[in-house]
Scaffold this active site. Structure first.
Site, PDB file in Angstrom:
ATOM      1  N   GLU A  73      -6.438   5.466  10.301  1.00 17.73           N
ATOM      2  CA  GLU A  73      -7.755   5.997   9.793  1.00 17.73           C
ATOM      3  C   GLU A  73      -8.978   5.554  10.300  1.00 17.73           C
ATOM      4  O   GLU A  73      -9.885   6.497  10.133  1.00 17.73           O
ATOM      5  CB  GLU A  73      -7.614   5.176   8.425  1.00 17.73           C
ATOM      6  CG  GLU A  73      -6.611   5.685   7.434  1.00 17.73           C
ATOM      7  CD  GLU A  73      -6.747   5.473   5.838  1.00 17.73           C
ATOM      8  OE1 GLU A  73      -7.930   5.740   5.228  1.00 17.73           O
ATOM      9  OE2 GLU A  73      -5.862   4.428   5.520  1.00 17.73           O
TER      10      GLU A  73
ATOM     11  N   HIS B 125      18.548  -2.528  14.993  1.00 20.68           N
ATOM     12  CA  HIS B 125      19.750  -1.925  14.757  1.00 20.68           C
ATOM     13  C   HIS B 125      19.575  -0.236  14.626  1.00 20.68           C
ATOM     14  O   HIS B 125      20.377   0.500  14.558  1.00 20.68           O
ATOM     15  CB  HIS B 125      20.311  -2.374  13.268  1.00 20.68           C
ATOM     16  CG  HIS B 125      20.477  -3.644  13.183  1.00 20.68           C
ATOM     17  ND1 HIS B 125      21.717  -4.439  13.384  1.00 20.68           N
ATOM     18  CD2 HIS B 125      19.512  -4.772  13.190  1.00 20.68           C
ATOM     19  CE1 HIS B 125      21.689  -5.457  13.465  1.00 20.68           C
ATOM     20  NE2 HIS B 125      20.488  -5.942  13.135  1.00 20.68           N
TER      21      HIS B 125
ATOM     22  N   LYS C 130      -7.509  15.836  -0.531  1.00 16.70           N
ATOM     23  CA  LYS C 130      -7.938  15.741  -1.935  1.00 16.70           C
ATOM     24  C   LYS C 130      -8.564  17.015  -2.577  1.00 16.70           C
ATOM     25  O   LYS C 130      -8.271  17.197  -3.672  1.00 16.70           O
ATOM     26  CB  LYS C 130      -8.758  14.443  -2.043  1.00 16.70           C
ATOM     27  CG  LYS C 130      -7.699  13.160  -1.864  1.00 16.70           C
ATOM     28  CD  LYS C 130      -8.581  11.642  -1.904  1.00 16.70           C
ATOM     29  CE  LYS C 130      -7.645  10.611  -2.031  1.00 16.70           C
ATOM     30  NZ  LYS C 130      -8.282   9.329  -1.911  1.00 16.70           N
TER      31      LYS C 130
HETATM   32  C1  F6R Z   1      -8.382   4.067   2.767  1.00 17.34           C
HETATM   33  C2  F6R Z   1      -8.493   5.137   2.084  1.00 17.34           C
HETATM   34  C3  F6R Z   1      -7.363   5.500   1.439  1.00 17.34           C
HETATM   35  C4  F6R Z   1      -7.404   5.485  -0.091  1.00 17.34           C
HETATM   36  C5  F6R Z   1      -6.367   6.283  -0.759  1.00 17.34           C
HETATM   37  C6  F6R Z   1      -6.337   6.070  -2.369  1.00 17.34           C
HETATM   38  O1  F6R Z   1      -9.780   3.827   3.140  1.00 17.34           O
HETATM   39  O2  F6R Z   1      -9.518   6.155   2.233  1.00 17.34           O
HETATM   40  O3  F6R Z   1      -5.937   5.257   1.939  1.00 17.34           O
HETATM   41  O4  F6R Z   1      -7.171   4.383  -0.236  1.00 17.34           O
HETATM   42  O5  F6R Z   1      -6.375   7.610  -0.608  1.00 17.34           O
HETATM   43  O6  F6R Z   1      -7.571   6.196  -2.832  1.00 17.34           O
HETATM   44  P1  F6R Z   1      -8.006   5.180  -3.857  1.00 17.34           P
HETATM   45  O7  F6R Z   1      -8.144   3.891  -3.022  1.00 17.34           O
HETATM   46  O8  F6R Z   1      -9.492   5.556  -4.277  1.00 17.34           O
HETATM   47  O9  F6R Z   1      -7.173   5.103  -4.812  1.00 17.34           O
END
Ligand code: F6R
Length: 344
Positions: free
Chosen positions: A229, A245, A339
């Site tokens: 990330e 293993h 998303k």
């Molecule tokens: C870490 C990141 C992602 C979020 C994940 C879930 O910085 O951006 O791994 O943690 O997409 O989102 P949240 O944490 O808001 O539930």
């Protein structure tokens, strides 16, 4: 979390990690006092930066809790969840669809639920259901809020009488991290900065991070995620003894690609004696095959201090690696894109 944040922000977030633990130690958890004190099992449900605190908790509880704990990273919870379960639903944004769905599943199954979030739909749903909401500070990216996404979970279990000693362990963590950051912060040059040195070993290589079951496994998982990330680079992790293993056989071909692997082994003085022997033999097997093998040693006494000391070096190293590639560590456009597409 579409705020535009420059590369220096991530260093600021990292610098403030010990402060997150201090903040959590002052938080008021009285709203969970009405909950039951006995459960058949505990499930932490979340994704990404909001799930890894669950893994730290799972490893922490392994030798402390008499009931099983699992971390769930899915839309649904395991079948065993029911009225005797405690479900900790964790989402920094409060809007991660898998976590919201798992929350609903927990409600349908009649579990006791506590939500940990900065707000969003998770806070709304939990408030409507009169379930406790532990509100954590916003304004960070989830992976930079790792203190806030772990400490309140363990402190709630302490408050419920399910574990003991967590506050003390967190205090030690603050001390260890505050000392450690002086050695790995950006002002320190590579010859005296372990995190910068590690980043230089990983640059233009594929990182392979190895931890050990029950000790550094979760730190290895975190290193991988942070390299992905922050540096936007591939990275892979595994744990001893399991990797002895299977994975250890896979360093023969294609030779030119195997030469591009940089192995990091995360070590803990409490590793099982047989694991220590395995690590030494494994290093011999890798000799001359991979680009480099480096080790990072945990600091401190408690599991939490040791785990976070390893995590801290990895967090800084991942940001130095981003710097070497000329990449801004903070935004994660691919996750935002995914998303957004999922919301269509
Ligand atoms: C870490 C990141 C992602 C979020 C994940 C879930 O910085 O951006 O791994 O943690 O997409 O989102 P949240 O944490 O808001 O539930």
């Amino acid at each position: 979390m579409a705020v535009e944040m420059g590369p220096e922000m991530m260093f600021e977030f990292l610098y403030n990690l010990p402060g997150q633990f201090e903040g959590c130690l002052k938080m008021d958890f009285s709203k969970v006092s009405g909950l039951k004190k006995e459960y058949a099992n505990i499930v932490v449900t979340g994704l990404g930066g909001s799930a890894i605190g669950g893994d730290i908790l799972r490893c922490y509880c392994q030798s402390r809790l008499r009931i099983p704990m699992v971390v769930n990273r899915d839309y649904v919870l395991p079948r065993f969840v029911g009225p005797d379960s405690l479900v900790l639903a964790v989402s920094y944004s409060g809007n991660t669809e898998e976590t919201l769905s798992a929350y609903e599943d927990a409600r349908e199954k009649g579990a006791s639920i506590i939500a940990f979030t900065t707000g969003g739909k998770l806070a709304e749903m939990a408030a409507l259901d009169s379930n406790p909401v532990i509100t954590i500070p916003g304004g960070l990216v989830p992976r930079a809020a790792t203190g806030y996404l772990f400490a309140p979970l363990v402190l709630v279990l302490e408050r419920l009488g399910l574990v003991s000693g967590a506050s003390e362990d967190l205090k030690e963590t603050v001390t260890v991290l505050t000392q450690l950051r002086e050695e790995i912060e950006p002002g320190r040059e590579e010859d005296s900065n372990r995190a910068r040195f590690i980043a230089s070993q990983l640059y233009q290589r594929i990182p392979v991070i190895w931890g050990c079951s029950s000790t550094s496994e979760v730190a290895a998982m975190r290193w991988k995620g942070q390299i992905n990330e922050n540096a936007k680079a591939p990275a892979y992790f595994n744990v001893f003894p399991e990797l002895n293993h299977n994975e250890i056989v896979g360093f023969e071909v294609p030779e030119d690609l195997v030469k591009k692997l940089a192995v990091i082994i995360l070590r803990d003085p409490d590793d099982h004696g047989r694991i220590t022997k395995r690590i030494e033999i494994t290093k011999d097997i890798l000799q001359g095959k991979v680009s480099s093998v480096a080790e990072v040693e945990a600091r401190g006494n408690s599991f939490l201090a040791k785990t976070y000391s390893l995590i801290y070096v990895g967090d800084y190293a991942s940001v130095y690696l981003a710097e070497l590639y000329g990449i801004n560590p903070t935004p994660v456009q691919v996750i935002d894109y995914l998303k957004a597409r999922m919301a269509e």
